[in-house]
Scaffold this motif. Structure first.
Motif, mmCIF file in Angstrom:
data_model
loop_
_atom_site.group_PDB
_atom_site.id
_atom_site.type_symbol
_atom_site.label_atom_id
_atom_site.label_comp_id
_atom_site.label_asym_id
_atom_site.label_seq_id
_atom_site.Cartn_x
_atom_site.Cartn_y
_atom_site.Cartn_z
ATOM 1 N N ARG A 73 1.236 -1.143 -0.302
ATOM 2 C CA ARG A 73 -0.227 -0.544 -0.068
ATOM 3 C C ARG A 73 1.273 1.069 0.140
ATOM 4 N N TRP A 74 1.140 1.773 -0.751
ATOM 5 C CA TRP A 74 2.121 3.237 -1.193
ATOM 6 C C TRP A 74 1.379 4.736 -0.861
ATOM 7 N N PRO A 75 2.116 5.172 -0.517
ATOM 8 C CA PRO A 75 1.267 6.377 -0.451
ATOM 9 C C PRO A 75 0.580 7.576 -1.263
ATOM 10 N N HIS A 76 -0.463 8.212 -1.104
ATOM 11 C CA HIS A 76 -0.946 8.732 -1.952
ATOM 12 C C HIS A 76 -0.416 9.018 -2.724
ATOM 13 N N GLY A 77 -0.161 9.443 -4.102
ATOM 14 C CA GLY A 77 0.477 10.196 -5.575
ATOM 15 C C GLY A 77 1.773 9.783 -5.822
ATOM 16 N N ARG A 95 6.155 9.352 -8.428
ATOM 17 C CA ARG A 95 5.475 10.022 -7.845
ATOM 18 C C ARG A 95 4.654 10.127 -8.934
ATOM 19 N N THR A 96 3.526 9.621 -9.183
ATOM 20 C CA THR A 96 1.856 8.932 -10.180
ATOM 21 C C THR A 96 2.312 10.223 -10.792
#
Length: 231
Positions: A73-77, A95-96
C-alpha cells in the motif's frame, strides 16, 4: 541493477541479502508476525529498499503494509513495485505525476521447474521461446517469460484491481545485440519486451492501454524485468 531498466523519474534501491537491520513499523510487523524467519527478513529488506527509494523522491518514510492480495500500500501520489527472490530484493517508486504504474520482478536465472511453462506460456509464446533458445541458449527464456508476466500483472493490478491470468497477455521479446568481434561471450544479456493484453486493458487519461512495454536483464544469476507506464 534494477535502475538500468527504469526511466530517470523512477527511484529504486536493491539489496543482495538480508544482513542490514531493519526496524518495521507496527503495521508492517503485524503483517508477518506469524511468518517464518526467512519470510520476515525478506519482507523487511524489501521495505528497506522502498524507504530508500522514498527518500530519493524527497518523501518521508511511511508504513507499507500489504494489501488484500499482498500488494504494498503506497502513500498517496506514489506508484511502485517490489520484488524479491533468492539473492535479490528491490523496490522501484515514482510520483504518479510522472508514472501511472510500475511493475518489477526478479527471478533466479535458471530454467523453470518441469511442467510450469505449460501453465504460463501460450502456444505461440512457447514456439517463440524455442526459437530464442536456439539462438541464445545462455538466456533462461522460460524464466524470463514468467518474470515478464509477473511485471505485467504488477503494472495491471493497481490500475484495474482485477486479476490477470497468464493466458491473458502475450509476450514478445527483443534482445539487444552484443558488440561484434572476438572475445568471450557477454556475462549479461538485455533487451526489451512487449506485452499485448488479450483482455480489455485499463483506461488512463481517456486512452485504453492494450499493451505494455518493458525491459529485461539477465546478469549475475538473476533475471530482472521492469515496466514503467508513463503518463
Amino acid at each position: 541493477m534494477i535502475a538500468e531498466l527504469l526511466p530517470d523519474a523512477v527511484a529504486s534501491a536493491w539489496r543482495r541479502d538480508d544482513t542490514e537491520p531493519v526496524t518495521l513499523f507496527p503495521e508492517e510487523a503485524a503483517a508477518v508476525a506469524r511468518a517464518v524467519v526467512g519470510r520476515r527478513r525478506e519482507f523487511a529488506t524489501v521495505r528497506l529498499c522502498a524507504r530508500l527509494a522514498l527518500r530519493r523522491l524527497g518523501l518521508p518514510e511511511t508504513p507499507l503494509p500489504p494489501g488484500t492480495r499482498g500488494e504494498p500500500r503506497w502513500p498517496h501520489g506514489v506508484a511502485g513495485s517490489m520484488t524479491h527472490c533468492a539473492g535479490y530484493r528491490a523496490a522501484a517508486l515514482a510520483r504518479t505525476t510522472d508514472v501511472l504504474s510500475i511493475g518489477i520482478d526478479a527471478e533466479p536465472a535458471a530454467p523453470l521447474p518441469e511442467g510450469v511453462l505449460e501453465g504460463v506460456a501460450l502456444p505461440g509464446e512457447q514456439h517463440r521461446l524455442e526459437t530464442l533458445t536456439a539462438r541464445t541458449p545462455e538466456v533462461p527464456w522460460d524464466r524470463l517469460l514468467f518474470s515478464a508476466k509477473e511485471s505485467v500483472f504488477k503494472t495491471w493490478y493497481p490500475l484495474t484491481r482485477r486479476e490477470l491470468g497468464f493466458d491473458e497477455a502475450s509476450i514478445d521479446f527483443e534482445r539487444t545485440p552484443s558488440p561484434a568481434g572476438p572475445g568471450p561471450q557477454p556475462s549479461a544479456h538485455t533487451g526489451t519486451f512487449t506485452a499485448r493484453l488479450l483482455v480489455p486493458g485499463p483506461v488512463t487519461g481517456g486512452v485504453r492501454r492494450d499493451h505494455f512495454t518493458g525491459r529485461w536483464l539477465v546478469r549475475e544469476g538473476v533475471v530482472l524485468t521492469a515496466i514503467a507506464l508513463s503518463r
